[in-house]
Write a protein that holds these residues in place. Sequence first.
Motif: not given
Length: 193
Positions: A2, A5-6, A177, A180, A190-193
């Motif tokens: 995270l 990503e931030e 990270a 997506e 936009t991130f994949r989770h």
Amino acid sequence: MLELEERIRQQGTVKPGNVLKVDAFLNHQCDVALFDAMGAAWAEHFQGKPITKILTIEASGIGIACVAARHFNNVPVVFAKKAQSINLDGEQYMTQVYSFTKQREFPVIVAKKFLSADDHVLIIDDFLANGKALQGLIELCEDAGATVEGIGIAIEKGFQGGGDRLREAGFDLDSLAIVESMDADNGTVTFRH
């Protein structure tokens, strides 16, 4: 991860042509504390694997790999060079890779004395898009008879498919990270989770 990503959200810039610029903390100016946290995350993921070398490619992967090595009992870091030089002597492993960022093909070279069949390799790099650079590093390991124990990537562009292909091929790939999608018009990621 995270925290990564931030940082991408705060300091990353989306450029036309699916380019994500993260030079404020990852591949021009280096945030060593962030690199250390990334190394700790990879150490947790690859715990129990008998890593004897970390392999990366010049230039952006070197700093990340060196800091990460601290979490793997300070194993040596070897970086594949992108050009022949007078400092490269002796026998070498060499292959060609295509760079998405540079839009050209170039050689990647490792001296044979630094990569052998006894090595258990963790490959680390800053970005994974189409996976061409990683395929080149894997090929160098195969030529040496070395075992690729895993691949650690800071940022994977999931929409470009390189990571999915490597996972399908059976590689243990840990991307901290995974992007997506990106929109250059409004600068969103936009991130994949």
